[in-house]
Write a protein that holds these residues in place. Structure first.
Motif, PDB file in Angstrom:
ATOM      1  N   LEU A 157       0.891  -1.326   0.041  1.00 17.52           N
ATOM      2  CA  LEU A 157       0.053   0.075   0.260  1.00 17.52           C
ATOM      3  C   LEU A 157       1.000   1.105   0.308  1.00 17.52           C
ATOM      4  CD1 LEU A 157      -2.553  -1.149   2.336  1.00 17.52           C
ATOM      5  CD2 LEU A 157      -2.913  -1.245   0.035  1.00 17.52           C
ATOM      6  N   ALA A 158       2.386   0.938  -0.215  1.00 13.76           N
ATOM      7  CA  ALA A 158       3.398   2.228  -0.652  1.00 13.76           C
ATOM      8  C   ALA A 158       3.702   2.144  -1.358  1.00 13.76           C
ATOM      9  CB  ALA A 158       4.493   1.979   0.933  1.00 13.76           C
ATOM     10  N   TYR A 159       4.843   1.871  -1.357  1.00 12.17           N
ATOM     11  CA  TYR A 159       6.092   2.172  -2.464  1.00 12.17           C
ATOM     12  C   TYR A 159       6.205   0.440  -3.033  1.00 12.17           C
ATOM     13  CZ  TYR A 159       6.248   7.227  -1.697  1.00 12.17           C
ATOM     14  OH  TYR A 159       5.476   8.596  -0.771  1.00 12.17           O
ATOM     15  N   GLY A 160       6.349  -0.464  -2.821  1.00  8.62           N
ATOM     16  CA  GLY A 160       5.928  -1.503  -3.090  1.00  8.62           C
ATOM     17  C   GLY A 160       7.397  -2.486  -2.733  1.00  8.62           C
ATOM     18  N   VAL A 161       7.868  -3.388  -3.989  1.00  9.57           N
ATOM     19  CA  VAL A 161       8.965  -3.689  -4.029  1.00  9.57           C
ATOM     20  C   VAL A 161       9.786  -2.822  -4.148  1.00  9.57           C
ATOM     21  CG1 VAL A 161       8.238  -5.917  -3.189  1.00  9.57           C
ATOM     22  CG2 VAL A 161       9.056  -5.061  -6.110  1.00  9.57           C
ATOM     23  N   SER A 162      10.020  -1.486  -5.172  1.00  4.29           N
ATOM     24  CA  SER A 162      11.520  -1.515  -5.119  1.00  4.29           C
ATOM     25  C   SER A 162      11.231   0.151  -4.357  1.00  4.29           C
ATOM     26  CB  SER A 162      10.365  -0.783  -6.929  1.00  4.29           C
ATOM     27  OG  SER A 162      10.475  -1.583  -7.607  1.00  4.29           O
ATOM     28  N   ASP A 163      13.021  -0.151  -4.309  1.00  5.65           N
ATOM     29  CA  ASP A 163      13.275   1.916  -3.911  1.00  5.65           C
ATOM     30  C   ASP A 163      13.351   2.900  -4.134  1.00  5.65           C
ATOM     31  OD1 ASP A 163      14.690  -0.342  -2.658  1.00  5.65           O
ATOM     32  OD2 ASP A 163      16.805  -0.081  -3.637  1.00  5.65           O
ATOM     33  N   ASN A 164      12.634   4.045  -3.039  1.00  5.03           N
ATOM     34  CA  ASN A 164      11.963   4.981  -3.107  1.00  5.03           C
ATOM     35  C   ASN A 164      12.421   5.906  -2.814  1.00  5.03           C
ATOM     36  OD1 ASN A 164       9.723   6.795  -4.711  1.00  5.03           O
ATOM     37  ND2 ASN A 164       9.896   7.275  -2.719  1.00  5.03           N
ATOM     38  N   GLY A 165      13.180   6.686  -3.296  1.00  3.40           N
ATOM     39  CA  GLY A 165      14.178   7.747  -2.732  1.00  3.40           C
ATOM     40  C   GLY A 165      15.656   6.799  -1.180  1.00  3.40           C
ATOM     41  N   PRO A 166      14.586   7.130   0.209  1.00  9.41           N
ATOM     42  CA  PRO A 166      15.409   6.969   1.102  1.00  9.41           C
ATOM     43  C   PRO A 166      15.097   5.816   1.959  1.00  9.41           C
ATOM     44  CG  PRO A 166      13.985   8.691   2.035  1.00  9.41           C
ATOM     45  CD  PRO A 166      14.326   8.981   0.086  1.00  9.41           C
ATOM     46  N   ILE A 167      14.028   5.227   1.107  1.00 11.20           N
ATOM     47  CA  ILE A 167      12.826   4.377   1.496  1.00 11.20           C
ATOM     48  C   ILE A 167      13.082   3.020   0.983  1.00 11.20           C
ATOM     49  CG2 ILE A 167      10.655   3.301   1.489  1.00 11.20           C
ATOM     50  CD1 ILE A 167      10.197   6.271   1.539  1.00 11.20           C
ATOM     51  N   PRO A 168      13.647   1.939   1.152  1.00  9.71           N
ATOM     52  CA  PRO A 168      14.183   0.669   0.319  1.00  9.71           C
ATOM     53  C   PRO A 168      13.196   0.089   0.208  1.00  9.71           C
ATOM     54  CG  PRO A 168      15.618   0.889   3.107  1.00  9.71           C
ATOM     55  CD  PRO A 168      13.944   2.427   2.849  1.00  9.71           C
ATOM     56  N   GLY A 169      13.063  -1.173  -1.221  1.00  8.98           N
ATOM     57  CA  GLY A 169      11.860  -1.618  -1.498  1.00  8.98           C
ATOM     58  C   GLY A 169      11.256  -2.511  -0.363  1.00  8.98           C
ATOM     59  N   GLY A 170      10.408  -2.854  -0.287  1.00 16.06           N
ATOM     60  CA  GLY A 170       9.557  -3.766   0.923  1.00 16.06           C
ATOM     61  C   GLY A 170       9.545  -3.045   1.579  1.00 16.06           C
TER      62      GLY A 170
END
Length: 225
Positions: free
Chosen positions: A197-210
């Protein structure tokens, strides 16, 4: 050793080191250089995406088929789908530890008093319950919030910036879109947003995937459609 032997030894000259023969560069023309540069660019891009092994012969064949106007083994749509599935699989493998940690956390967190779990898997706590109207998907809202990872690392904070943020209810991650429609204006909730419900399994800036994301979000007002 006799004097003559010493004299003969003194006359010997040190052996000269062999000079290195320059290796001819395979980049003889501008086309050679540009072609190699394209390869470097493509390889670096996909290595950064987590690709560590490819069949270079198939890459060469694909290039030859495209530029030779030959029948392709995969058309453009098929190639895009194969590549997307492959990259998703790589990302899932990389994100697996974060996904497992998030799942373990949500299972334990679900049992805590005051934590509500929705059908989608979103979890939230009501810190303050407002008395205003609830926004709809077509509305825009103004909120204050802060977000952190499961390990406590904070990645965003509108309070620290000194001003709230206005955005469309349907223009944010799915966990937020769902939660905002549950919140009367004036409410402050704590959200536990699973990766799906967030950014899935892909990295998004400072947020690691998963990653599971934890937010405190305060709904200040509904701006309107």
């Amino acid at each position: 050793m006799c004097a003559a032997g010493i004299a003969m030894q003194a006359q010997k000259k040190p052996t000269a080191s062999k000079s290195k023969v320059p290796v001819p560069s395979p980049l003889k023309t501008m086309i050679d250089s540009a072609s190699y540069a394209i390869g470097v660019s493509v390889a670096n891009f996909y290595r950064q995406q987590g690709v560590t092994n490819i069949n270079s012969a198939m890459v060469t064949k694909a290039c030859a088929d495209v530029f030779g106007n030959k029948t392709l083994l995969l058309d453009n749509m098929q190639a895009n789908n194969v590549l997307m599935n492959y990259m998703n699989r790589l990302q899932e493998g990389k994100a697996k530890p974060a996904i497992q940690a998030g799942q373990n956390f949500l299972i334990a967190n679900k049992k805590k008093a005051g934590v509500i779990t929705t059908n989608s898997g979103l979890q939230y706590e009501v810190i303050t319950l407002g008395t205003g109207p609830k926004p709809t998907p077509g509305d825009s809202v103004t909120c204050h919030y802060k977000g952190s990872l499961l390990n406590g690392t904070e990645f965003d904070n509108s309070y620290q910036r000194g001003e709230p943020v206005t955005f469309a209810v349907s223009g944010v991650i799915m966990g937020w879109t769902e939660a905002l429609q549950l919140m009367p204006v004036g409410s402050k909730y704590k959200l536990y947003v699973p990766h799906q419900l967030a950014y899935g399994v892909s990295d998004n800036g400072p947020i690691p995937g998963g990653s599971i994301l934890i937010f405190e979000i305060e709904l200040l007002k509904i701006v309107g459609k």
